[in-house]
Write an enzyme that holds these catalytic residues in place. Sequence first.
Site, PDB file in Angstrom:
ATOM      1  N   LYS A  21       0.729  -1.229  -0.024  1.00  0.00           N
ATOM      2  CA  LYS A  21       0.101   0.090   0.022  1.00  0.00           C
ATOM      3  C   LYS A  21       0.844   1.208  -0.105  1.00  0.00           C
ATOM      4  O   LYS A  21       0.623   2.327  -0.597  1.00  0.00           O
ATOM      5  CB  LYS A  21      -0.983   0.066   1.157  1.00  0.00           C
ATOM      6  CG  LYS A  21      -0.465   0.427   2.514  1.00  0.00           C
ATOM      7  CD  LYS A  21      -1.766   0.246   3.627  1.00  0.00           C
ATOM      8  CE  LYS A  21      -1.170   0.553   4.947  1.00  0.00           C
ATOM      9  NZ  LYS A  21      -0.691   1.954   5.056  1.00  0.00           N
ATOM     10  N   SER A  22       2.004   1.147   0.316  1.00  0.00           N
ATOM     11  CA  SER A  22       3.134   2.569   0.462  1.00  0.00           C
ATOM     12  C   SER A  22       3.418   2.753  -1.003  1.00  0.00           C
ATOM     13  O   SER A  22       3.209   3.891  -1.243  1.00  0.00           O
ATOM     14  CB  SER A  22       4.208   1.835   1.346  1.00  0.00           C
ATOM     15  OG  SER A  22       4.197   1.801   2.677  1.00  0.00           O
ATOM     16  N   ARG A  98      -5.833  13.422  14.621  1.00  0.00           N
ATOM     17  CA  ARG A  98      -4.547  13.256  14.081  1.00  0.00           C
ATOM     18  C   ARG A  98      -3.895  14.556  13.565  1.00  0.00           C
ATOM     19  O   ARG A  98      -4.449  15.118  12.667  1.00  0.00           O
ATOM     20  CB  ARG A  98      -4.348  12.099  13.155  1.00  0.00           C
ATOM     21  CG  ARG A  98      -4.803  10.740  13.722  1.00  0.00           C
ATOM     22  CD  ARG A  98      -4.735   9.493  12.636  1.00  0.00           C
ATOM     23  NE  ARG A  98      -3.311   9.283  12.367  1.00  0.00           N
ATOM     24  CZ  ARG A  98      -3.005   8.181  11.417  1.00  0.00           C
ATOM     25  NH1 ARG A  98      -4.024   7.522  10.986  1.00  0.00           N
ATOM     26  NH2 ARG A  98      -1.767   8.090  11.440  1.00  0.00           N
ATOM     27  N   ASP A 297       6.408   0.528  11.842  1.00  0.00           N
ATOM     28  CA  ASP A 297       4.996  -0.155  11.530  1.00  0.00           C
ATOM     29  C   ASP A 297       5.516  -1.408  11.921  1.00  0.00           C
ATOM     30  O   ASP A 297       4.582  -2.567  12.171  1.00  0.00           O
ATOM     31  CB  ASP A 297       4.618  -0.268   9.938  1.00  0.00           C
ATOM     32  CG  ASP A 297       3.869   1.203   9.805  1.00  0.00           C
ATOM     33  OD1 ASP A 297       3.669   1.938  10.763  1.00  0.00           O
ATOM     34  OD2 ASP A 297       3.712   1.318   8.581  1.00  0.00           O
ATOM     35  N   LYS A 324      -0.443   7.078  15.459  1.00  0.00           N
ATOM     36  CA  LYS A 324      -0.752   6.335  14.566  1.00  0.00           C
ATOM     37  C   LYS A 324      -2.251   6.132  14.707  1.00  0.00           C
ATOM     38  O   LYS A 324      -2.920   7.106  15.120  1.00  0.00           O
ATOM     39  CB  LYS A 324      -0.086   4.906  14.690  1.00  0.00           C
ATOM     40  CG  LYS A 324       1.489   5.116  14.151  1.00  0.00           C
ATOM     41  CD  LYS A 324       1.663   5.296  12.908  1.00  0.00           C
ATOM     42  CE  LYS A 324       3.237   4.949  12.467  1.00  0.00           C
ATOM     43  NZ  LYS A 324       3.509   5.326  11.238  1.00  0.00           N
ATOM     44  N   ARG A 328      -0.054   3.509  19.760  1.00  0.00           N
ATOM     45  CA  ARG A 328       0.514   2.041  20.013  1.00  0.00           C
ATOM     46  C   ARG A 328       1.325   1.659  20.902  1.00  0.00           C
ATOM     47  O   ARG A 328       1.328   0.777  21.423  1.00  0.00           O
ATOM     48  CB  ARG A 328       1.070   1.867  18.428  1.00  0.00           C
ATOM     49  CG  ARG A 328       0.090   1.633  17.322  1.00  0.00           C
ATOM     50  CD  ARG A 328       0.943   1.217  16.023  1.00  0.00           C
ATOM     51  NE  ARG A 328      -0.151   1.238  14.942  1.00  0.00           N
ATOM     52  CZ  ARG A 328       0.348   1.404  13.677  1.00  0.00           C
ATOM     53  NH1 ARG A 328       1.591   1.375  13.225  1.00  0.00           N
ATOM     54  NH2 ARG A 328      -0.860   1.481  12.644  1.00  0.00           N
TER      55      ARG A 328
END
Length: 416
Positions: A21-22, A98, A297, A324, A328
């Site tokens: 997806k990046s 965010r 990640d 994020k 996290r």
Amino acid sequence: MQYTLTAPERINTTIELPASKSISNRALIISALAGGQQIPTNLSDCDDTHVIVRAMSEMPYEIDIMAAGTAMRFMTAYLATLPGETHIITGTERMKHRPIKILVDALRYLGANIEYVGEEGFPPLKIEGAELEGGKLEISGDVSSQFISALLIIGPVLKNGLELTLTGNIMSRPYIDLTLHTMHDYGAKAEWTSIKTIKVSPTGYTPRTYNIENDWSAASYWYEMLAFCNDKQSEVTLQGLMDASRQGDSVVRYMFSMLGIKSRFDTTEQGVTTNVILKKTDFCVPRMEYDFKNQPDLAPTLVVTCCVLNIPFHFTGLSTLKIKETDRIEALKKEVRKLGYIITDLNDSELRWDGDRCEPDENPVIDTYEDHRMALAFAPACMRFPSLRINEPKVVSKSYPDFWEHLKSVGFVIKD
């Protein structure tokens, strides 16, 4: 919704991983800036990419990118470059909390017309597209690399290009380099001119066909599963990964080599590496220390793996984990405690486990906090915690929508 997971004793399988997806999200924006005639192929089939594809095809006045942080940052920069178009970009409640001020301030400095619709410094945003001047700009290097990548991606279409200087410590440099590599593939001239400065020339982009590599971040969960598997004959083949990958998370193969998993690459007749084969070894480090500033990640995967394997650790470079999809750092501390491990945090950027234990929950239930990485990182732990339960498991659709089906295909029993 809740899944109860039961693992097989042995894993012997070949998995077609999702596309990155990046890379998908970068290529989609760059392709649009190149004229949009040729859509990249093998696009990621995940929520974060779907929202960009939908926004590009429909271009409504109000664009809802839901929980996709990459889409929010990249689309904000992209929309700012479209003269004559006005859009509001918004997302979920979590997205509205965010921070995006650093990117908005940078774009405004380059000439963008952006207003906050709600709380100052946070989405939603009202963006009036314009031809941007560009020029020289400074931005802190320890912010989300997605802010930096968003600015770089639009650099070739700015009137005067972009000279971006990163101050302080630079986080997630591999993601910045991935952006530059993808820009190069579309004909852009963008280079590091010093250890802190990137210069992007106003050359525009060249349309081309473009195929997306599969996702090394998704591979990390299969490394984790094999590390937990007690059967030394187990083997996993992951398709669509390149040895010389530009993805920063491809470093996972080196990280797990310290945890007993050996990677061997297969090469096609044309010399293109397409598969990696994972096998267990008897080697495992007694303690692990790692700076995750370039691969944040991967941190949830390694935290869970080391705890379950009883490998003390000290992980640094985790400051971006707090902004994020969830915080996290706090989420990991809370959820591993349910499995009997007490980890501590330092300076909002480090996690440490020295072997401290507590009584695990009798029937642990892992909360996922609307965060795909939490579900993906904790699911493999069912190999050591039978009948582990995962709340809101469908959150994996954000990056790996076929994850549960892939688990079922190799013998995991999943009950809802």
